[in-house]
Write an enzyme that holds these catalytic residues in place. Sequence first.
Site, short mmCIF file in Angstrom:
data_model
loop_
_atom_site.label_atom_id
_atom_site.label_comp_id
_atom_site.label_asym_id
_atom_site.label_seq_id
_atom_site.Cartn_x
_atom_site.Cartn_y
_atom_site.Cartn_z
N ASP A 28 0.74 -1.02 0.08
CA ASP A 28 0.16 -0.09 0.04
C ASP A 28 0.91 1.23 -0.13
OD1 ASP A 28 -3.26 0.62 1.05
OD2 ASP A 28 -1.93 2.30 1.08
N ASN A 83 -12.74 -3.28 2.91
CA ASN A 83 -13.93 -2.14 3.00
C ASN A 83 -14.83 -2.34 1.94
OD1 ASN A 83 -12.70 -1.09 5.23
ND2 ASN A 83 -10.98 0.15 3.80
N GLN A 90 -14.15 2.66 1.93
CA GLN A 90 -13.69 2.18 0.54
C GLN A 90 -13.57 3.27 -0.68
OE1 GLN A 90 -15.72 -0.79 -1.62
NE2 GLN A 90 -14.31 -0.85 -3.34
N VAL A 92 -11.26 3.02 -3.23
CA VAL A 92 -10.87 2.46 -4.72
C VAL A 92 -11.71 1.35 -5.06
CG1 VAL A 92 -9.22 1.59 -6.01
CG2 VAL A 92 -8.39 3.30 -4.26
N HIS A 96 -10.32 -5.14 -2.99
CA HIS A 96 -9.09 -5.54 -2.73
C HIS A 96 -9.44 -5.84 -1.10
CE1 HIS A 96 -9.99 -1.27 -2.17
NE2 HIS A 96 -9.57 -1.11 -1.09
N HIS A 98 -6.90 -5.81 2.16
CA HIS A 98 -5.89 -5.33 3.00
C HIS A 98 -5.27 -6.20 3.94
CE1 HIS A 98 -6.94 -0.80 2.30
NE2 HIS A 98 -8.02 -1.38 2.30
P1 AMP Z 1 -9.96 1.58 0.29
O1 AMP Z 1 -9.75 2.86 1.35
O2 AMP Z 1 -10.02 0.21 1.25
O3 AMP Z 1 -10.39 1.57 -0.81
O4 AMP Z 1 -8.09 1.07 0.34
C1 AMP Z 1 -7.62 1.85 -0.74
C2 AMP Z 1 -6.04 1.74 -0.60
O5 AMP Z 1 -5.44 1.81 -1.79
C3 AMP Z 1 -5.66 2.78 0.19
O6 AMP Z 1 -5.11 2.34 1.43
C4 AMP Z 1 -4.72 3.64 -0.24
O7 AMP Z 1 -3.51 4.06 0.59
C5 AMP Z 1 -4.23 2.62 -1.49
N1 AMP Z 1 -3.59 3.06 -2.74
C6 AMP Z 1 -4.28 3.86 -3.44
N2 AMP Z 1 -3.50 4.01 -4.65
C7 AMP Z 1 -2.39 3.27 -4.69
C8 AMP Z 1 -1.27 2.99 -5.50
N3 AMP Z 1 -1.06 3.58 -6.49
N4 AMP Z 1 -0.38 1.95 -4.98
C9 AMP Z 1 -0.64 1.49 -3.77
N5 AMP Z 1 -1.83 1.59 -2.95
C10 AMP Z 1 -2.49 2.67 -3.51
#
Ligand code: AMP
Length: 110
Positions: A28, A83, A90, A92, A96, A98
């Site tokens: 991450d 999430n 969430q 993205v 995914h 974590h």
């Molecule tokens: P969520 O909040 O569960 O959608 O988690 C999305 C996660 O993606 C967050 O912990 C961000 O820090 C991570 N993230 C976003 N862009 C990138 C990226 N380019 N490379 C690695 N992690 C990322």
Amino acid sequence: MTIFSKVISGELPSDKVYEDDQCIAFRDIAPQAPTHILVIPRKAISRLSEAEASDGPLLGHLLLVAARVAKSEGLHDSRLVINDGAGAGQTVFHLHVHVLGGRSLTWPPG
Ligand code: AMP
């Protein structure tokens, strides 16, 4: 199309720790623990609640990979988080998992 599609295609660089034909795992970009890895399917599923019954084997695979990755990071204890939706944190919208560890984790999470 999300930022994770670009990670999968290689358009965006990532610190990859594992990949196979179904998923990839990478660190991450904003780690919340000493070990913080994301395991994502190559298939674009927007969120857990949008997964279909036919995605069952893939979802199981993601969990097994998450456990394997935690072990290969030397973690004896770890926390897996999914999430599901903006209200749950969430950001993205590409499913995914974590994988968090390397510090003591409290419960309940924030
Ligand atoms: P969520 O909040 O569960 O959608 O988690 C999305 C996660 O993606 C967050 O912990 C961000 O820090 C991570 N993230 C976003 N862009 C990138 C990226 N380019 N490379 C690695 N992690 C990322």
